[in-house]
Design a protein around this motif. Sequence first.
Motif, PDB file in Angstrom:
ATOM      1  N   LEU A 154      93.251  37.144  65.240  1.00 26.48           N
ATOM      2  CA  LEU A 154      94.249  36.381  64.474  1.00 26.48           C
ATOM      3  C   LEU A 154      94.472  34.982  65.018  1.00 26.48           C
ATOM      4  N   SER A 155      94.287  34.803  66.332  1.00 23.90           N
ATOM      5  CA  SER A 155      94.529  33.489  66.917  1.00 23.90           C
ATOM      6  C   SER A 155      93.451  33.149  67.934  1.00 23.90           C
ATOM      7  N   HIS A 156      93.340  31.850  68.245  1.00 25.37           N
ATOM      8  CA  HIS A 156      92.378  31.384  69.242  1.00 25.37           C
ATOM      9  C   HIS A 156      93.055  30.357  70.134  1.00 25.37           C
ATOM     10  N   LYS A 157      93.086  30.650  71.430  1.00 26.02           N
ATOM     11  CA  LYS A 157      93.758  29.791  72.414  1.00 26.02           C
ATOM     12  C   LYS A 157      95.209  29.524  72.023  1.00 26.02           C
ATOM     13  N   GLY A 158      95.847  30.568  71.524  1.00 27.71           N
ATOM     14  CA  GLY A 158      97.256  30.468  71.168  1.00 27.71           C
ATOM     15  C   GLY A 158      97.530  29.913  69.792  1.00 27.71           C
ATOM     16  N   LYS A 159      96.508  29.452  69.079  1.00 26.05           N
ATOM     17  CA  LYS A 159      96.697  28.866  67.739  1.00 26.05           C
ATOM     18  C   LYS A 159      96.402  29.908  66.670  1.00 26.05           C
ATOM     19  N   LEU A 160      97.346  30.102  65.752  1.00 25.55           N
ATOM     20  CA  LEU A 160      97.161  31.061  64.665  1.00 25.55           C
ATOM     21  C   LEU A 160      96.071  30.570  63.721  1.00 25.55           C
ATOM     22  N   MET A 161      95.080  31.445  63.451  1.00 25.69           N
ATOM     23  CA  MET A 161      93.915  31.056  62.652  1.00 25.69           C
ATOM     24  C   MET A 161      93.954  31.609  61.231  1.00 25.69           C
ATOM     25  N   VAL A 162      94.983  32.356  60.893  1.00 26.17           N
ATOM     26  CA  VAL A 162      95.080  32.965  59.558  1.00 26.17           C
ATOM     27  C   VAL A 162      96.483  32.723  58.997  1.00 26.17           C
ATOM     28  N   THR A 163      96.633  32.989  57.708  1.00 24.56           N
ATOM     29  CA  THR A 163      97.933  32.801  57.061  1.00 24.56           C
ATOM     30  C   THR A 163      98.789  34.053  57.207  1.00 24.56           C
ATOM     31  N   GLU A 164     100.086  33.890  57.014  1.00 22.67           N
ATOM     32  CA  GLU A 164     100.992  35.042  57.040  1.00 22.67           C
ATOM     33  C   GLU A 164     100.662  36.006  55.911  1.00 22.67           C
ATOM     34  N   GLU A 165     100.194  35.458  54.802  1.00 20.13           N
ATOM     35  CA  GLU A 165      99.802  36.314  53.676  1.00 20.13           C
ATOM     36  C   GLU A 165      98.646  37.226  54.070  1.00 20.13           C
ATOM     37  N   TYR A 166      97.708  36.685  54.845  1.00 12.24           N
ATOM     38  CA  TYR A 166      96.572  37.494  55.299  1.00 12.24           C
ATOM     39  C   TYR A 166      97.031  38.558  56.293  1.00 12.24           C
ATOM     40  N   ILE A 167      97.963  38.213  57.152  1.00 10.42           N
ATOM     41  CA  ILE A 167      98.513  39.194  58.098  1.00 10.42           C
ATOM     42  C   ILE A 167      99.180  40.330  57.342  1.00 10.42           C
ATOM     43  N   ASP A 168      99.911  39.990  56.292  1.00  9.91           N
ATOM     44  CA  ASP A 168     100.557  41.005  55.450  1.00  9.91           C
ATOM     45  C   ASP A 168      99.508  41.926  54.838  1.00  9.91           C
ATOM     46  N   PHE A 169      98.403  41.342  54.392  1.00  7.38           N
ATOM     47  CA  PHE A 169      97.296  42.099  53.804  1.00  7.38           C
ATOM     48  C   PHE A 169      96.674  43.043  54.840  1.00  7.38           C
ATOM     49  N   LEU A 170      96.454  42.531  56.050  1.00 12.91           N
ATOM     50  CA  LEU A 170      95.874  43.347  57.118  1.00 12.91           C
ATOM     51  C   LEU A 170      96.775  44.529  57.476  1.00 12.91           C
ATOM     52  N   LEU A 171      98.094  44.273  57.531  1.00 12.76           N
ATOM     53  CA  LEU A 171      99.027  45.340  57.881  1.00 12.76           C
ATOM     54  C   LEU A 171      99.081  46.413  56.810  1.00 12.76           C
ATOM     55  N   GLU A 172      98.899  46.023  55.565  1.00 13.89           N
ATOM     56  CA  GLU A 172      98.842  47.019  54.493  1.00 13.89           C
ATOM     57  C   GLU A 172      97.660  47.961  54.712  1.00 13.89           C
ATOM     58  N   ILE A 173      96.522  47.388  55.093  1.00 13.38           N
ATOM     59  CA  ILE A 173      95.336  48.204  55.374  1.00 13.38           C
ATOM     60  C   ILE A 173      95.569  49.075  56.603  1.00 13.38           C
ATOM     61  N   ALA A 174      96.122  48.470  57.663  1.00 15.06           N
ATOM     62  CA  ALA A 174      96.356  49.211  58.905  1.00 15.06           C
ATOM     63  C   ALA A 174      97.329  50.362  58.678  1.00 15.06           C
ATOM     64  N   ASN A 175      98.374  50.132  57.910  1.00 12.23           N
ATOM     65  CA  ASN A 175      99.350  51.195  57.644  1.00 12.23           C
ATOM     66  C   ASN A 175      98.756  52.308  56.790  1.00 12.23           C
ATOM     67  N   GLN A 176      97.858  51.956  55.866  1.00  8.04           N
ATOM     68  CA  GLN A 176      97.161  52.975  55.080  1.00  8.04           C
ATOM     69  C   GLN A 176      96.276  53.837  55.986  1.00  8.04           C
ATOM     70  N   LYS A 177      95.611  53.190  56.922  1.00  6.33           N
ATOM     71  CA  LYS A 177      94.774  53.924  57.878  1.00  6.33           C
ATOM     72  C   LYS A 177      95.636  54.819  58.759  1.00  6.33           C
ATOM     73  N   MET A 178      96.799  54.345  59.138  1.00  5.62           N
ATOM     74  CA  MET A 178      97.720  55.142  59.935  1.00  5.62           C
ATOM     75  C   MET A 178      98.141  56.405  59.177  1.00  5.62           C
ATOM     76  N   GLU A 179      98.431  56.262  57.895  1.00  7.54           N
ATOM     77  CA  GLU A 179      98.834  57.406  57.085  1.00  7.54           C
ATOM     78  C   GLU A 179      97.682  58.393  56.914  1.00  7.54           C
ATOM     79  N   GLU A 180      96.484  57.881  56.681  1.00  7.07           N
ATOM     80  CA  GLU A 180      95.315  58.759  56.563  1.00  7.07           C
ATOM     81  C   GLU A 180      95.065  59.485  57.885  1.00  7.07           C
ATOM     82  N   ASN A 181      95.251  58.792  58.982  1.00  2.00           N
ATOM     83  CA  ASN A 181      95.095  59.395  60.303  1.00  2.00           C
ATOM     84  C   ASN A 181      96.092  60.541  60.496  1.00  2.00           C
ATOM     85  N   ARG A 182      97.331  60.332  60.053  1.00  4.54           N
ATOM     86  CA  ARG A 182      98.365  61.374  60.172  1.00  4.54           C
ATOM     87  C   ARG A 182      97.977  62.610  59.355  1.00  4.54           C
TER      88      ARG A 182
END
Length: 258
Positions: A154-182
């Motif tokens: 997400l970042s390089h040398k402390g600088k954020l390289m993606v948008t907050e919208e993309y982070i929101d998108f990634l978390l949606e995927i991660a949370n879906q994976k978490m639910e499937e894992n459960r």
Amino acid sequence: MERRAEFSRWKAQCLSKADLSRKGSVDEDVAELVQLLNGREQFFTTSSCAGRILLLDANINGFEVQKQNCCWLLVTHKPCVKDDVIAALKKANGDATLKFEPLILHVQCRELQDAQILHSVAIDSGFRNSGITVGKRGKTMLAVRSTHGLEVPLSHKGKLMVTEEYIDFLLEIANQKMEENRKRIERFYNCLQHALERESITDLYPKEKTIKKSNSYSHKKKRNREKADGRSVTEDGDKELENDDDPEVNVTIFPEDY
């Protein structure tokens, strides 16, 4: 008997040790599964993680994050929200990486056949990267793993390289994976209960096992006689016997004790 006694000693020593994980206790989502395994005389767990979403701040070596030399900005075993990740990213000085890691469970088994039962249950429950390892001293370990992880810088040398919208998108995927894992953990627990119940019934009624073997032998003798006479065999039972192979198990021999 000596092997069983040695296994019991290993189990007692392992379960008496303090939990040295960062959390210091078994994760809630895997606690029942760990309790079920440790409650059986032929198994004991050596390590476990129910699955987690984490944000690491470190230098990236190729595409691999070295956890030993990094700062853990965020770790949760529950679904994660964007605000928590954004707040954690403000503390990043290096290359921050968002990861989802599914269940990982290590179980030492008394016999190879015990490990085979667990391996079959793990595969059927969706943990298709699971495997059995046999050590130099005869220690048989099963690692329960799957491949549906996630790792994104997400970042390089402390600088954020993606948008907050993309982070929101990634978390949606991660949370879906978490639910499937459960859900896979629940399937593993339920399938393991049924497998252990079947194994207990087999142990109580060993004669049935002998009878089945005798019947199989009779079928094979009959098939061989018919082949010798030039007749083809078409009975469903004989076809099942031909296809009834043991499931393949990946066994690795360690060059040294682990």
